[in-house]
Scaffold this motif. Structure first.
Motif, mmCIF file in Angstrom:
data_model
loop_
_atom_site.group_PDB
_atom_site.id
_atom_site.type_symbol
_atom_site.label_atom_id
_atom_site.label_comp_id
_atom_site.label_asym_id
_atom_site.label_seq_id
_atom_site.Cartn_x
_atom_site.Cartn_y
_atom_site.Cartn_z
ATOM 1 N N PRO A 443 0.662 -1.294 -0.058
ATOM 2 C CA PRO A 443 0.009 -0.026 0.015
ATOM 3 C C PRO A 443 0.913 1.287 0.026
ATOM 4 O O PRO A 443 1.964 1.290 0.377
ATOM 5 C CB PRO A 443 -0.835 -0.074 1.181
ATOM 6 C CG PRO A 443 0.076 -0.900 2.446
ATOM 7 C CD PRO A 443 0.866 -2.018 1.284
ATOM 8 N N HIS A 477 -9.873 3.602 1.730
ATOM 9 C CA HIS A 477 -9.200 3.134 0.375
ATOM 10 C C HIS A 477 -9.740 3.604 -0.899
ATOM 11 O O HIS A 477 -10.721 3.914 -1.073
ATOM 12 C CB HIS A 477 -9.552 1.385 0.246
ATOM 13 C CG HIS A 477 -8.953 0.825 -0.928
ATOM 14 N ND1 HIS A 477 -9.431 -0.302 -1.533
ATOM 15 C CD2 HIS A 477 -7.714 1.040 -1.518
ATOM 16 C CE1 HIS A 477 -8.777 -0.759 -2.448
ATOM 17 N NE2 HIS A 477 -7.844 0.205 -2.440
ATOM 18 N N ASN A 481 -3.754 0.352 -4.623
ATOM 19 C CA ASN A 481 -3.003 0.258 -3.370
ATOM 20 C C ASN A 481 -2.870 1.604 -2.821
ATOM 21 O O ASN A 481 -1.844 1.961 -2.161
ATOM 22 C CB ASN A 481 -1.507 -0.202 -4.020
ATOM 23 C CG ASN A 481 -0.599 0.794 -4.658
ATOM 24 O OD1 ASN A 481 -1.188 1.538 -5.390
ATOM 25 N ND2 ASN A 481 0.623 0.620 -4.588
ATOM 26 N N HIS A 563 -4.489 -4.613 3.149
ATOM 27 C CA HIS A 563 -4.205 -4.683 1.713
ATOM 28 C C HIS A 563 -3.652 -5.998 1.293
ATOM 29 O O HIS A 563 -3.603 -6.577 0.360
ATOM 30 C CB HIS A 563 -3.166 -3.567 1.587
ATOM 31 C CG HIS A 563 -2.915 -3.463 -0.179
ATOM 32 N ND1 HIS A 563 -3.712 -2.768 -0.713
ATOM 33 C CD2 HIS A 563 -1.797 -3.978 -0.645
ATOM 34 C CE1 HIS A 563 -2.858 -2.828 -2.124
ATOM 35 N NE2 HIS A 563 -1.801 -3.562 -1.940
#
Length: 580
Positions: A443, A477, A481, A563
Motif C-alpha cells: 500500500p 481505500h 494500492n 491490503h
C-alpha cells in the motif's frame, strides 16, 4: 597551521606517522612488517574500449593510511593553487568540485576537438618519480625521509597502483608540469586544453587545426600528432597511446570524457534511448536487462545482457539528470514543464516508489512528519511488527517513509503542504492505470493532518473517487494500492500530528525559545517545526513519550494487513484487525 606547512615540518618517520594519525610502529608494520602478498588484492575488470584493467585494492589498514595521505596531499594541492593564484584548474580528474562535466565544458561548440590518451598513466609514475617529486618540487621540498615514506605508502610493485586512494592525487601533482607545458603550447596556437586523468583534450574553432599539435597526413584522413606536442609529453616522461588519438569535426559527434560537446553538454543519444527502453520494459514486465562488459576466457572484453537492478537504473537516470542540471545551472529558475529526461525519471520513480514498491510506503504532508513517525516506529516497534523488526536489540523501520527531496518536489510536487499532496492523490489513478507490469503488492498511504485542509481532501475522495468519509473512520481505500489517512478519525475535531506528543515534549525549549507548531509567523522567542523535529525529537527520541502515536501506527498496520488480506502467508496479529 596549514597542511603544507605541517608536512614540510616533518623531519622524521615518527613525525610523519603522527601527522597521518598513526603510531610509528603501526605505520612501520604496514610498510615493512606486513607480508607483501597480504597488502593488496589484485583482480582484472574489463575496459569499455576493450582489454582489461588491473585493479590493486589495498587491505583495509593500508587503505586507511593511503586515504589519510590522500586527504593531506589534496589539502596541500589546494594551498599550492592558492599560492600560484590558479583561477581555473587544467586537471579535472580526482579533484573536488571537478568532474567530467567541468572537463568537457571548455570544449563545447568548437570546430575541432582532439582527444589523446596517455598509456599506462599510473604505471609510468614509478617509485623514484614519486620520491623525487616531493624532494625536488619547490612547493614541497620535503625531507628525503618523508618523501621516501610517501612513496612507500603509495607505490606497489614500484609504481602507483590503480585502486589506491592516494594514486589519483599523486598522479595529478606529478603531472602538473605536463599540464603547464601543454597549456602553454595550447595557448600559443589558440586552443583550449584540459586533462582528466589520462585523457587529454585540445579544442579550437580556428579554420585550421594547428600543425604543432596535430596535422592530417597528405593523401590520407589519418591525423598525426605534431612534434612539439609529442616532445612535450615525452619530456614529462609519459607515453602516448596512439591507437586512441582522434580528431573530431564539428559536423560529426564530438565527445570529451563521454560527454557530447557539439552545441551543449549532453549524454550520448544511444545512452538515452537505452534508458527509455529499460524504463519501458520495467513498467511493462517488472524487470529489464542491460548490457554488461566482462572478461572472456582469453582476456578479451565481451558484452552480454543480464538482468538489471532498480538501483542501477536509478543511478543511470540520475547521471542524465545531473548532466542536464549542470547544463542549465545558470538559469534563474527551472522551466515549468518537465524535460524528457525528467519525465523518464518520473515514470521510473512512480513505478518503483509507489506502484510497485518493495515495501509499504507512507507519504506525509511535511518534511518533519516523517521524522516523527520514524522515531515513533523505532520506539514502539515491538508492538507493531508490520512497521518494524528487531535488529541487534534495536527496532528497524521496515516501511518506506518518503522524504520531501528537491527531486520529488520537482517531479511530483511533493514539496510539503496539503495542496500538492492532494494533487498527487488526484492524479494517482490515471498514472497507475498506464502501468502494465506487476503492481500494487504494497500500500501507498497518504497522511494528512485532520485540520481545516482535511475538508478539501475528503471532498476530493467523495467527488472524484466516490469514497464516502464515514465519521469515526481514520483511513480510506482510494484506488488499488492507494490509501488516504488522517492523523485522527473523521469527526474527532481539529488535529495535527504534533498533538500526538505529550505536553512535556511540546514544552521543551531551545535556547530559551518555545515551540510554535503553527510554523508560520514565529515570534522572537519561538522556534518552528524544523527545529522541533531535528533538534528536539531526533536527538532525544529514546527519552520521549511516543505513546500518543500508537493509534496512528495501529491504523498504518491495519492498512498493511487489509491490503495483504488475500495473501494466506500474511496472518493478522492480535490487535491489528482492519478498521470496520
Amino acid at each position: 597551521m596549514s597542511a603544507l606547512t605541517n608536512i614540510k615540518a616533518c623531519n622524521t618517520f615518527n613525525d610523519f606517522a603522527r601527522l597521518l594519525g598513526f603510531k610509528a610502529n603501526s605505520l612501520a608494520y604496514l610498510l615493512w612488517g606486513m607480508h607483501a602478498d597480504t597488502k593488496y588484492t589484485t583482480f582484472d575488470i574489463p575496459k569499455r574500449s576493450g582489454g582489461k584493467r588491473t585493479i590493486c585494492a589495498p587491505n583495509p589498514k593500508l587503505k586507511l593510511a593511503q586515504s589519510r595521505l590522500s586527504e593531506l596531499l589534496q589539502q596541500c594541492e589546494k594551498e599550492v593553487e592558492v599560492i600560484h593564484a590558479v583561477k581555473k584548474s587544467l586537471s579535472h580528474g580526482f579533484k573536488k568540485e571537478h568532474s567530467i562535466l567541468t572537463n568537457a565544458e571548455g570544449h563545447c561548440g568548437r570546430r575541432y576537438v582532439l582527444n589523446i590518451d596517455l598509456e599506462d598513466f599510473f604505471g609510468t609514475i614509478h617509485f623514484g618519480r614519486v620520491r623525487g617529486f616531493f624532494i625536488k618540487n619547490r612547493q614541497f621540498a620535503l625531507n628525503p625521509t618523508i618523501a621516501m615514506t610517501i612513496a612507500q605508502i603509495a607505490c606497489h610493485e614500484n609504481k602507483l597502483p590503480q585502486g589506491s586512494p592516494c594514486s589519483p592525487v599523486i598522479s595529478n601533482l606529478v603531472a602538473n608540469i605536463l599540464d603547464i607545458r601543454l597549456a602553454k603550447l595550447s595557448k600559443i596556437h589558440g586552443c583550449s586544453y584540459t586533462r582528466y586523468a589520462d585523457d587529454i583534450t585540445f579544442s579550437t574553432s580556428m579554420p585550421d587545426f594547428p600543425e604543432s599539435i596535430a596535422f592530417k597526413q597528405i593523401d590520407s584522413n589519418h591525423w598525426v600528432l605534431g612534434k612539439p606536442l609529442v616532445d612535450a609529453i615525452k619530456a614529462c616522461k609519459f607515453r602516448i597511446n596512439l591507437s586512441k588519438t582522434r580528431l573530431q569535426y564539428r559536423r560529426s559527434r564530438q565527445d570529451v570524457t563521454g560527454i557530447v560537446v557539439n552545441k551543449q553538454l549532453n549524454v550520448r543519444s544511444e545512452y538515452r534511448k537505452a534508458l527509455r527502453a529499460m524504463v519501458y520494459k520495467l513498467r511493462e514486465t517488472g524487470s529489464f536487462s542491460r548490457n554488461y562488459s566482462q572478461l572472456g576466457a582469453n582476456g578479451d572484453t565481451q558484452v552480454i545482457a543480464k538482468d538489471g537492478s532498480r538501483a542501477q537504473l536509478f543511478g543511470m537516470l540520475s547521471y542524465v539528470i545531473q548532466v542536464e542540471r549542470w547544463r542549465n545551472r545558470r538559469i534563474d529558475s527551472p522551466p515549468e514543464r518537465l524535460s524528457a529526461n525528467e519525465w523518464l525519471m518520473r515514470e521510473f520513480l512512480f513505478y518503483t516508489m509507489f506502484a510497485n514498491a518493495d515495501r509499504p510506503c507512507i507519504v506525509c504532508e511535511g518534511k518533519t512528519d516523517s521524522i516523527y513517525i520514524r522515531e515513533a516506529i523505532k520506539n514502539l516497534g515491538a508492538s507493531f511488527p508490520y512497521l518494524a523488526k528487531s535488529n541487534a536489540g534495536n527496532n528497524e523501520v521496515i516501511v518506506s517513509l518518503v522524504r520531501n527531496t528537491d527531486l520529488l518536489a520537482r517531479l511530483f510536487g511533493l514539496s510539503g503542504g496539503e495542496t500538492r499532496l492532494k494533487d498527487f492523490v488526484k492524479n494517482y489513478r490515471d498514472e497507475y492505470r498506464k502501468i502494465k507490469g506487476p503492481k500494487g503488492s504494497h500500500p501507498v498511504i497518504i497522511l494528512f493532518d485532520n485540520d481545516s485542509g482535511a475538508k478539501d481532501v475528503l471532498n476530493l475522495l467523495a467527488n472524484l473517487f466516490k469514497v464516502i468519509p464515514v465519521v469515526g473512520r481514520q483511513y480510506f481505500h482510494v484506488h488499488d494500492n492507494l490509501y488516504v489517512m488522517l492523523t485522527s478519525p473523521v469527526g474527532a475535531g481539529p488535529h495535527y500530528i504534533e498533538k500526538c506528543f505529550d505536553a512535556a515534549t511540546l514544552a521543551m525549549t531551545l535556547g530559551g525559545k518555545t515551540f510554535n507548531p503553527a510554523n508560520q509567523t514565529l515570534g522572537p522567542n519561538e522556534y518552528g517545526k524544523g527545529f522541533f523535529a531535528e533538534k528536539v525529537i531526533a536527538p532525544n527520541a529514546q527519552s520521549i513519550d511516543f505513546s500518543g502515536f500508537s493509534t496512528m501506527l495501529a491504523e498504518f498496520s491495519s492498512i498493511i494487513v487489509s491490503h495483504a488480506a488475500p495473501s494466506p502467508s500474511l496472518p493478522v496479529p492480535p490487535g491489528m484487525a482492519p478498521s470496520p
